[in-house]
Design a protein around this motif. Sequence first.
Motif, short mmCIF file in Angstrom:
data_model
loop_
_atom_site.label_atom_id
_atom_site.label_comp_id
_atom_site.label_asym_id
_atom_site.label_seq_id
_atom_site.Cartn_x
_atom_site.Cartn_y
_atom_site.Cartn_z
N ALA A 31 0.85 -1.19 0.00
CA ALA A 31 0.00 0.00 0.00
C ALA A 31 0.88 1.24 0.00
O ALA A 31 2.07 1.17 0.31
N GLU A 32 0.26 2.35 -0.36
CA GLU A 32 0.93 3.64 -0.17
C GLU A 32 0.20 4.36 0.95
O GLU A 32 -1.03 4.41 0.99
N ALA A 33 0.98 4.92 1.87
CA ALA A 33 0.41 5.73 2.96
C ALA A 33 0.25 7.16 2.45
O ALA A 33 1.21 7.74 1.94
N VAL A 91 5.98 5.07 1.72
CA VAL A 91 5.79 6.33 2.44
C VAL A 91 6.45 7.46 1.65
O VAL A 91 7.61 7.34 1.25
N ASN A 92 5.70 8.51 1.41
CA ASN A 92 6.25 9.67 0.69
C ASN A 92 7.19 10.46 1.59
O ASN A 92 6.85 10.78 2.72
N VAL A 93 8.35 10.78 1.04
CA VAL A 93 9.31 11.57 1.79
C VAL A 93 9.53 12.86 1.01
O VAL A 93 9.68 12.84 -0.20
N LEU A 123 10.51 3.91 0.71
CA LEU A 123 10.45 5.37 0.70
C LEU A 123 10.25 5.86 -0.72
O LEU A 123 10.95 5.43 -1.64
N GLU A 124 9.26 6.74 -0.91
CA GLU A 124 9.01 7.32 -2.22
C GLU A 124 9.68 8.68 -2.29
O GLU A 124 9.38 9.58 -1.51
N ILE A 125 10.60 8.81 -3.22
CA ILE A 125 11.28 10.09 -3.43
C ILE A 125 10.88 10.62 -4.80
O ILE A 125 10.24 9.90 -5.58
N MET A 153 10.89 5.70 -7.12
CA MET A 153 10.93 7.06 -7.65
C MET A 153 9.53 7.44 -8.09
O MET A 153 9.03 6.95 -9.11
N ASP A 154 8.88 8.28 -7.28
CA ASP A 154 7.49 8.69 -7.48
C ASP A 154 7.37 9.64 -8.68
O ASP A 154 8.35 10.31 -9.04
N ASP A 155 6.18 9.71 -9.27
CA ASP A 155 5.88 10.65 -10.35
C ASP A 155 6.92 10.57 -11.47
O ASP A 155 7.25 11.59 -12.09
N LEU A 174 10.47 2.18 -10.23
CA LEU A 174 10.05 3.44 -10.83
C LEU A 174 8.53 3.47 -10.79
O LEU A 174 7.88 2.50 -11.16
N LYS A 175 7.98 4.58 -10.32
CA LYS A 175 6.53 4.70 -10.26
C LYS A 175 6.09 5.61 -11.40
O LYS A 175 6.36 6.82 -11.39
N ILE A 176 5.45 5.01 -12.38
CA ILE A 176 5.06 5.74 -13.59
C ILE A 176 3.97 6.75 -13.23
O ILE A 176 2.92 6.39 -12.70
MG MG Z 1 3.61 8.84 -3.70
#
Ligand code: MG
Length: 258
Positions: A31-33, A91-93, A123-125, A153-155, A174-176
């Motif tokens: 999941a993503e928080a 978790v978004n950082v 960790l999402e950077i 790597m978010d976005d 990698l998060k598209i």
């Molecule tokens: Mg995110």
Amino acid sequence: MESDLRLAIQLKQFELYYQIQVDDNSHAIGAEALVRWNHPRKGLVSPATFIPLAEETGLILPLGQWILESACAQIKSWEIGNDTRHLVLAVNVSARQLAADEFITQVENLLRSTGITPARLKLEITESMMLGNVEAVISIIRQLKALGVSFSMDDFGTGYSSLQYLKRLPLDQLKIDQSFVRDITTDSSDLAIVGTIVAMARSLSLSTIAEGVETEAQRQLLAQQGCSSFQGYLFSRPVPIAAFAAVLQGYGAAQGAA
Ligand code: MG
Ligand code: C2E
Ligand code: MG
């Protein structure tokens, strides 16, 4: 709003929502928080409104600490359940948080005090973090990676993408970005971009996840391009933890997923 936010942190008016992530068999992998502010008068406030302010004012440091603590506590409670022990929580950082002197120690202390398997914390950077002192950021991420946490790597694709730093960052995923997913069924350039991102990720031994997946047609095209995991309203909106258990039940645990 700054004083409101300061007070909200003291009063712990925040809540983590959880959005399921699934694999290509629609099994839950994690999941993503996503943080929400339960404002006493305004109701639920979106992070798009208060995260930038929290960054500007430095309030992201105590807020981010609370987010990480809550996330690690959740991972710990998942680790007890047979059906949930494999789940990875992203978790978004924020940039300011990552750059803070105490960040690595904070993460290290949390891992130690909770005893969770570090790889369950992802960790999402974002690419924008590479705009400042690249060497410093790479060094911080490497130190965190050495603790065993994972990185996504978010976005991805919306920022400053340099193959130079991609090569040097110990990423796992990698998060598209959802902007490529939105029109993927009608825009052949978006389809081609997704295919290119997936191919590049493969050659760097990274996994891919698509965010903002809203329709089955989008999911199928993404899967055809080789994307291996998915997140979006098609599966579930972000929900409070009490509702997340029911979401999970709808998506049986993936065998052996890590
Ligand atoms: Mg995110
Ligand atoms: P993000 O990390 O890229 O999160 C994805 C956003 O897309 C979330 O918005 C999520 O609710 C939304 N979303 C998920 N599925 C779909 C879909 O199928 N369609 C559409 N249209 N949207 C979808 P949210 O929760 O409002 O968060 C916005 C941004 O705020 C996040 O973008 C992230 O950058 C930031 N954020 C959220 N939580 C945190 C946090 O705990 N810490 C930090 N530093 N930033 C956070
Ligand atoms: Mg994103």
